[in-house]
Write a protein that holds these residues in place. Structure first.
Motif, PDB file in Angstrom:
ATOM      1  N   VAL A   1     -45.945 -64.909  44.354  1.00 30.08           N
ATOM      2  CA  VAL A   1     -45.573 -63.933  45.388  1.00 30.08           C
ATOM      3  C   VAL A   1     -46.589 -63.954  46.521  1.00 30.08           C
ATOM      4  N   ASP A   2     -47.859 -64.069  46.195  1.00 28.06           N
ATOM      5  CA  ASP A   2     -48.910 -64.141  47.214  1.00 28.06           C
ATOM      6  C   ASP A   2     -48.719 -65.361  48.105  1.00 28.06           C
ATOM      7  N   GLU A   3     -48.410 -66.511  47.494  1.00 29.99           N
ATOM      8  CA  GLU A   3     -48.179 -67.730  48.281  1.00 29.99           C
ATOM      9  C   GLU A   3     -46.965 -67.565  49.195  1.00 29.99           C
ATOM     10  N   VAL A   4     -45.901 -66.949  48.657  1.00 28.30           N
ATOM     11  CA  VAL A   4     -44.700 -66.747  49.463  1.00 28.30           C
ATOM     12  C   VAL A   4     -44.990 -65.825  50.652  1.00 28.30           C
ATOM     13  N   VAL A   5     -45.722 -64.747  50.414  1.00 31.71           N
ATOM     14  CA  VAL A   5     -46.055 -63.813  51.490  1.00 31.71           C
ATOM     15  C   VAL A   5     -46.903 -64.505  52.549  1.00 31.71           C
ATOM     16  N   VAL A   6     -47.857 -65.303  52.137  1.00 29.96           N
ATOM     17  CA  VAL A   6     -48.701 -66.024  53.101  1.00 29.96           C
ATOM     18  C   VAL A   6     -47.859 -67.005  53.907  1.00 29.96           C
ATOM     19  N   GLU A   7     -46.959 -67.736  53.232  1.00 28.35           N
ATOM     20  CA  GLU A   7     -46.103 -68.685  53.948  1.00 28.35           C
ATOM     21  C   GLU A   7     -45.182 -67.970  54.940  1.00 28.35           C
ATOM     22  N   VAL A   8     -44.602 -66.830  54.532  1.00 22.46           N
ATOM     23  CA  VAL A   8     -43.726 -66.073  55.430  1.00 22.46           C
ATOM     24  C   VAL A   8     -44.530 -65.552  56.620  1.00 22.46           C
ATOM     25  N   ALA A   9     -45.734 -65.061  56.366  1.00 22.28           N
ATOM     26  CA  ALA A   9     -46.583 -64.571  57.463  1.00 22.28           C
ATOM     27  C   ALA A   9     -46.903 -65.702  58.428  1.00 22.28           C
ATOM     28  N   ASP A  10     -47.187 -66.893  57.919  1.00 21.65           N
ATOM     29  CA  ASP A  10     -47.457 -68.049  58.792  1.00 21.65           C
ATOM     30  C   ASP A  10     -46.228 -68.407  59.619  1.00 21.65           C
ATOM     31  N   ILE A  11     -45.058 -68.374  58.991  1.00 23.78           N
ATOM     32  CA  ILE A  11     -43.823 -68.695  59.713  1.00 23.78           C
ATOM     33  C   ILE A  11     -43.580 -67.669  60.825  1.00 23.78           C
ATOM     34  N   ILE A  12     -43.767 -66.395  60.501  1.00 28.52           N
ATOM     35  CA  ILE A  12     -43.560 -65.339  61.505  1.00 28.52           C
ATOM     36  C   ILE A  12     -44.569 -65.478  62.637  1.00 28.52           C
ATOM     37  N   GLU A  13     -45.807 -65.787  62.308  1.00 31.98           N
ATOM     38  CA  GLU A  13     -46.836 -65.956  63.345  1.00 31.98           C
ATOM     39  C   GLU A  13     -46.512 -67.138  64.245  1.00 31.98           C
ATOM     40  N   ASP A  14     -46.078 -68.252  63.643  1.00 30.68           N
ATOM     41  CA  ASP A  14     -45.700 -69.423  64.442  1.00 30.68           C
ATOM     42  C   ASP A  14     -44.509 -69.109  65.346  1.00 30.68           C
ATOM     43  N   PHE A  15     -43.516 -68.387  64.791  1.00 31.98           N
ATOM     44  CA  PHE A  15     -42.347 -68.021  65.584  1.00 31.98           C
ATOM     45  C   PHE A  15     -42.733 -67.110  66.740  1.00 31.98           C
ATOM     46  N   ALA A  16     -43.579 -66.120  66.475  1.00 34.56           N
ATOM     47  CA  ALA A  16     -44.000 -65.195  67.529  1.00 34.56           C
ATOM     48  C   ALA A  16     -44.767 -65.927  68.622  1.00 34.56           C
ATOM     49  N   GLU A  17     -45.613 -66.846  68.226  1.00 35.30           N
ATOM     50  CA  GLU A  17     -46.380 -67.616  69.212  1.00 35.30           C
ATOM     51  C   GLU A  17     -45.463 -68.498  70.045  1.00 35.30           C
ATOM     52  N   GLU A  18     -44.499 -69.146  69.378  1.00 32.06           N
ATOM     53  CA  GLU A  18     -43.547 -69.998  70.096  1.00 32.06           C
ATOM     54  C   GLU A  18     -42.683 -69.159  71.039  1.00 32.06           C
ATOM     55  N   TRP A  19     -42.261 -67.993  70.568  1.00 27.79           N
ATOM     56  CA  TRP A  19     -41.445 -67.113  71.394  1.00 27.79           C
ATOM     57  C   TRP A  19     -42.223 -66.663  72.625  1.00 27.79           C
ATOM     58  N   GLN A  20     -43.490 -66.306  72.416  1.00 23.16           N
ATOM     59  CA  GLN A  20     -44.323 -65.863  73.533  1.00 23.16           C
ATOM     60  C   GLN A  20     -44.496 -66.989  74.549  1.00 23.16           C
ATOM     61  N   ASN A  21     -44.689 -68.198  74.050  1.00 24.45           N
ATOM     62  CA  ASN A  21     -44.920 -69.328  74.956  1.00 24.45           C
ATOM     63  C   ASN A  21     -43.664 -69.749  75.701  1.00 24.45           C
ATOM     64  N   THR A  22     -42.493 -69.598  75.099  1.00 24.54           N
ATOM     65  CA  THR A  22     -41.272 -70.058  75.768  1.00 24.54           C
ATOM     66  C   THR A  22     -40.496 -68.906  76.388  1.00 24.54           C
ATOM     67  N   ILE A  23     -39.975 -68.049  75.567  1.00 26.05           N
ATOM     68  CA  ILE A  23     -39.126 -66.972  76.069  1.00 26.05           C
ATOM     69  C   ILE A  23     -39.934 -65.949  76.850  1.00 26.05           C
ATOM     70  N   GLY A  24     -41.131 -65.617  76.360  1.00 30.73           N
ATOM     71  CA  GLY A  24     -41.982 -64.667  77.083  1.00 30.73           C
ATOM     72  C   GLY A  24     -42.338 -65.173  78.467  1.00 30.73           C
ATOM     73  N   ALA A  25     -42.637 -66.478  78.553  1.00 29.84           N
ATOM     74  CA  ALA A  25     -42.959 -67.072  79.854  1.00 29.84           C
ATOM     75  C   ALA A  25     -41.737 -67.054  80.773  1.00 29.84           C
ATOM     76  N   GLU A  26     -40.556 -67.294  80.200  1.00 18.37           N
ATOM     77  CA  GLU A  26     -39.337 -67.257  81.006  1.00 18.37           C
ATOM     78  C   GLU A  26     -39.060 -65.840  81.523  1.00 18.37           C
ATOM     79  N   ILE A  27     -39.289 -64.852  80.677  1.00 15.06           N
ATOM     80  CA  ILE A  27     -39.092 -63.465  81.097  1.00 15.06           C
ATOM     81  C   ILE A  27     -40.081 -63.108  82.206  1.00 15.06           C
ATOM     82  N   ASP A  28     -41.342 -63.503  82.034  1.00  9.08           N
ATOM     83  CA  ASP A  28     -42.342 -63.249  83.072  1.00  9.08           C
ATOM     84  C   ASP A  28     -41.938 -63.895  84.391  1.00  9.08           C
ATOM     85  N   LYS A  29     -41.468 -65.126  84.328  1.00 12.94           N
ATOM     86  CA  LYS A  29     -41.055 -65.845  85.538  1.00 12.94           C
ATOM     87  C   LYS A  29     -39.855 -65.161  86.187  1.00 12.94           C
TER      88      LYS A  29
END
Length: 138
Positions: free
Chosen positions: A19-47
């Motif tokens: 369960v600990d490994e799964v939670v860490v993997e899910v947290a990493d996936i969410i962090e990667d998604f949030a970072e990607e969203w900020q870099n792409t969609i967030g930048a588009e919204i700012d523009k």
């Protein structure tokens, strides 16, 4: 029984590790998604917001500068602030409400009739006191 409880505790510990490994993997996936969203969609919204509001801000600043220039130019070119004359605002001669000051290039005649009274006898005319000692606004 001792063996059964030992086996159960080991199973729980391995379940906790999984369960600990799964939670860490899910947290990493969410962090990667949030970072990607900020870099792409967030930048588009700012523009997009920048594209929308930049022209509005430019127009506002141009109007503000034009208003400042218009006010100073108009005030300097206004040639007749002062008392009313028979040719200009004759109904205001001797009236206590006459203001006669220029604001933004416009003469404010009085509070009741900002552009002055058109006829000869203003309905709001009141005699101007001869001295400030005689004047009591209350």
């Amino acid at each position: 029984m001792d063996e059964w409880s030992k086996s159960f505790v080991e199973s729980l510990e391995s379940l906790v590790d999984v369960v600990d490994e799964v939670v860490v993997e899910v947290a990493d996936i969410i962090e990667d998604f949030a970072e990607e969203w900020q870099n792409t969609i967030g930048a588009e919204i700012d523009k997009c917001l920048e594209d929308i509001f930049e022209p509005i801000i430019e127009i506002y600043l141009e109007l503000e500068y034009d208003e400042i220039d218009m006010t100073t130019d108009s005030d300097m070119g206004f040639t007749y602030p002062g008392d009313p004359t028979p040719e200009r605002h004759p109904a205001c001669i001797g009236c206590r409400h006459y203001h006669g000051q220029v604001y933004g290039g416009n003469l404010l005649v009085c509070g009741m009739h900002p552009y002055g009274w058109d006829g000869e006898n203003c309905p709001d005319w009141e005699s101007n006191p001869s001295s400030y000692d005689d004047f009591n606004p209350f």
